[in-house]
Design an enzyme around this catalytic site. Structure first.
Site, PDB file in Angstrom:
ATOM      1  N   GLY A  80      -7.174   1.340  -3.055  1.00  0.00           N
ATOM      2  CA  GLY A  80      -7.318  -0.050  -3.509  1.00  0.00           C
ATOM      3  C   GLY A  80      -7.265  -1.038  -2.370  1.00  0.00           C
ATOM      4  O   GLY A  80      -7.262  -2.252  -2.606  1.00  0.00           O
ATOM      5  N   ILE A 110      -5.729   3.255   9.824  1.00  0.00           N
ATOM      6  CA  ILE A 110      -5.843   4.266  10.874  1.00  0.00           C
ATOM      7  C   ILE A 110      -5.980   3.545  12.222  1.00  0.00           C
ATOM      8  O   ILE A 110      -5.290   3.867  13.178  1.00  0.00           O
ATOM      9  CB  ILE A 110      -7.090   5.156  10.636  1.00  0.00           C
ATOM     10  CG1 ILE A 110      -7.012   5.895   9.299  1.00  0.00           C
ATOM     11  CG2 ILE A 110      -7.350   6.090  11.819  1.00  0.00           C
ATOM     12  CD1 ILE A 110      -6.313   7.214   9.322  1.00  0.00           C
ATOM     13  N   GLY A 169       0.810  -1.221   0.000  1.00  0.00           N
ATOM     14  CA  GLY A 169       0.000   0.000   0.000  1.00  0.00           C
ATOM     15  C   GLY A 169       0.837   1.262   0.000  1.00  0.00           C
ATOM     16  O   GLY A 169       2.048   1.227  -0.212  1.00  0.00           O
ATOM     17  N   VAL A 170       0.157   2.380   0.253  1.00  0.00           N
ATOM     18  CA  VAL A 170       0.833   3.673   0.220  1.00  0.00           C
ATOM     19  C   VAL A 170       1.494   3.960   1.568  1.00  0.00           C
ATOM     20  O   VAL A 170       1.107   3.389   2.585  1.00  0.00           O
ATOM     21  CB  VAL A 170      -0.165   4.805  -0.115  1.00  0.00           C
ATOM     22  CG1 VAL A 170      -0.637   4.669  -1.538  1.00  0.00           C
ATOM     23  CG2 VAL A 170      -1.361   4.808   0.842  1.00  0.00           C
ATOM     24  N   GLY A 171       2.486   4.848   1.568  1.00  0.00           N
ATOM     25  CA  GLY A 171       3.024   5.369   2.825  1.00  0.00           C
ATOM     26  C   GLY A 171       4.352   4.764   3.233  1.00  0.00           C
ATOM     27  O   GLY A 171       4.928   3.912   2.557  1.00  0.00           O
ATOM     28  N   ASN A 172       4.820   5.268   4.374  1.00  0.00           N
ATOM     29  CA  ASN A 172       6.186   4.967   4.792  1.00  0.00           C
ATOM     30  C   ASN A 172       6.346   3.546   5.328  1.00  0.00           C
ATOM     31  O   ASN A 172       7.400   2.949   5.175  1.00  0.00           O
ATOM     32  CB  ASN A 172       6.618   5.983   5.847  1.00  0.00           C
ATOM     33  CG  ASN A 172       6.724   7.359   5.213  1.00  0.00           C
ATOM     34  OD1 ASN A 172       7.384   7.528   4.196  1.00  0.00           O
ATOM     35  ND2 ASN A 172       6.050   8.339   5.781  1.00  0.00           N
ATOM     36  N   GLU A 174      -0.568  -1.628  -6.991  1.00  0.00           N
ATOM     37  CA  GLU A 174      -1.069  -0.401  -7.629  1.00  0.00           C
ATOM     38  C   GLU A 174       0.048   0.534  -8.056  1.00  0.00           C
ATOM     39  O   GLU A 174      -0.015   1.168  -9.084  1.00  0.00           O
ATOM     40  CB  GLU A 174      -1.905   0.371  -6.602  1.00  0.00           C
ATOM     41  CG  GLU A 174      -3.355   0.138  -6.674  1.00  0.00           C
ATOM     42  CD  GLU A 174      -4.024   0.868  -5.536  1.00  0.00           C
ATOM     43  OE1 GLU A 174      -5.051   0.372  -5.094  1.00  0.00           O
ATOM     44  OE2 GLU A 174      -3.542   1.912  -5.084  1.00  0.00           O
TER      45      GLU A 174
END
Ligand code: COA
Length: 512
Positions: A392, A368, A273-276, A298
């Site tokens: 996604g 979250i 996924g996205v992010g650090n 993605e």
């Protein structure tokens, strides 16, 4: 006047006649229209016409004329698109995913409508007519061939759908995008609507099943705008201690799964996924003892490029690049060396449930918060304030072979526990979540009943400061709940959130 270098990217003579300035193109777009724009995680979004449109909207607003448009994209974009149009107050409705701070502010202030949609659903929702008629497609490409086919740029997103569905098309041809992108894309043209839909013939992440080019009905193109502007993605922070520990737990777990023979020694295709934290997992894979990895995901992140360079990753399928500025400069200079190993697809294919299930993707996404029973909130802070969107994550979590969600055990300097009695918003239900990981440890929820899951999540993932309060909640719920299958105390289950909203700190024990 366009320079010869720029016009050499537009080889079709008919489209070359339609070259115009960004202001002229923006002047064609009316208030109240729906525009399908390119763009996915700061890559391949149009950069000149949205800025010109934002100026036009600001001028209209100054004269007291309300001017707004609805913006559909692939996913998040850059400041020249979301930022500029939101700042001008020009967006009526936005979908399906975004991460721009100004847009987020306006959505949460109730000044802008936002529809958070699974990324794999957008194209078919538009094709089925669920989201209204598309007036415009505004799509960035790297070049126009002499026969009018388009070489996509650094993302594909929903571009195929936009050019097919929109009444009129504006193309931005961006010379900054490397010409060596030609041949990297794979646009599948075989998806019929139900009941005529056939199986998608993709059985390996690196397989090509379509065309490297976007086919566009030339008579719909009303303007071609020449640009020379960089994509803008955020830099990645170097992995912090919590991200490194989360990555360590995941890699140890995958190693065990391989030893038990539940996944092959080169793992299954990875989605990250996205992010650090996601990037930290990819960094961890550089040192991990896995070889011949593949990825069906993605976005191509920095960590994947490093794995491709060392040969640990043999092929990567995505719909966009999502690289830090430093990595982007390096990749653009050596793009042709990646052309055989990276495939960029429309997001309805990169995120397609049929393919994700068939390939057995290992899905790893940020969250979250999660609750003690394994329901996950990916999108809303304190139940009502949207952070980004589901993106996604639902496509991959619901359909993957293994669905992993990860977050540090606390947020906002320890004032918030990300493991709570009940999530304040649900994106992924307990039925779609196999594993939860924090820096404290990993909870493998497969095969467990709700009460067993709760015990494990608290013991393995919760921060020690919050563990006693979570145990106390579970014990009292187990005694006093209406039912003991998934024990909850409804007067307390969201009390941690309301306590935070009142005092700036989550505490156990309910509202009072
Ligand atoms: N309660 C309140 N705030 C919280 C929180 C919680 N439980 N968890 C995180 N936050 C806050 C952080 O403190 C931070 O706030 P700040 O901006 O004021 O510092 C903000 O939310 C972002 O948190 P951060 O830890 O920096 O997020 P991230 O970059 O790791 O991203 C998600 C985490 C969940 C926001 C991100 O993964 C996401 O948008 N996911 C949904 C989409 C997705 O999964 N896409 C991938 C599919 S391919």
């Amino acid at each position: 006047m366009a320079t010869p270098a720029l016009t050499s990217r537009v080889l079709n003579s008919s489209l070359a006649q339609r070259i115009m300035s960004a202001d002229e193109a923006a002047a064609l777009i009316g208030s109240g229209t729906r525009i399908g724009m390119s763009g996915f995680t700061g890559s391949g979004y149009p950069k000149a016409v949205p800025l010109a449109l934002a100026r036009r909207i600001s001028d209209a607003n100054l004269r007291g004329h309300k001017f707004q448009v609805s913006i559909y994209t692939g996913a998040s974009t850059g400041p020249e698109l979301d930022g500029a149009l939101a700042m001008a107050g020009g967006i009526h409705l936005r979908l399906p995913y975004q991460s721009d701070p100004e847009t987020r502010k306006r959505i949460n202030a109730g000044e802008m409508d936002y529809m958070d949609i699974h990324l794999s659903h957008v194209a078919q929702y538009v094709e089925y007519g669920f989201l209204g008629k598309m007036d415009w497609a505004l799509v960035e490409v790297a070049a126009v061939l002499d026969d009018g086919r388009l070489v996509p740029s650094s993302s594909i997103g929903n571009n195929k759908t936009w050019v097919e569905q929109a009444e009129k098309i504006i193309i931005e041809v961006n010379q900054w995008q490397p010409a060596a992108l030609e041949g990297m894309h794979d646009i599948y043209y075989g998806l019929e609507p139900p009941p005529n839909r056939k199986p998608i013939p993709l059985v390996h992440p690196g397989q090509r099943i379509g065309s490297p080019y976007l086919h566009v009905p030339l008579d719909k193109v009303v303007g071609v705008v020449l640009t020379d502007s960089p994509d803008r993605n955020s830099p990645f922070k170097p992995p912090d201690e919590a991200s490194r520990r989360i990555a360590g737990h995941i890699l140890e777990f995958l190693g065990w799964e391989a030893q038990k023979g539940r996944i092959p020694s080169n793992l299954l295709p990875l989605q990250s996924g996205v992010g650090n934290i996601a990037n930290a997992v990819l960094c961890g894979l550089e040192e991990a003892p896995f070889e011949n990895l593949t990825s069906y995901t993605e976005v191509i992140q920095d960590g994947m490029i490093r794995l491709l360079r060392t040969g640990k990753l043999v092929s990567a399928s995505a719909t966009a690049f999502s690289l830090s500025p430093e990595m982007l400069a390096e990749v653009n200079a050596e793009m042709s060396s990646f052309r055989e190993r990276i495939v960029l697809r429309p997001q309805e294919i990169s995120n397609h449930p049929e393919i994700i299930r068939r390939l057995g993707v290992i899905a790893m996404n940020g969250m979250i918060e999660a609750d003690i029973y394994g329901n996950v909130n990916s999108t809303h802070v304190m139940g009502s304030r949207i952070q980004n969107g589901i993106g996604g994550s639902g496509d991959f979590a619901r359909n993957g072979y293994l669905s992993i969600f990860m977050a540090p055990s606390t947020a906002q300097g320890g004032c918030i526990s990300t493991l709570v009695p009940m999530v304040s918003h649900v994106d992924h239900t307990e039925h779609d979540v196999d594993v939860i990981v924090s820096e404290q440890g990993l909870a493998d929820l497969r095969g467990l009943s709700p009460r067993q899951r709760a015990k494990l999540i608290i013991d393995r993932c919760a921060h020690p400061d919050y563990r006693p309060a979570l145990r106390d909640y579970l014990a009292r719920a187990d005694r006093l709940a209406f039912g003991r299958h998934t024990p909850h105390l409804l007067t307390e289950s969201l009390g941690w959130h309301s306590q935070y909203l009142r005092s700036g700190r989550m505490r156990s024990g309910g509202d009072n």
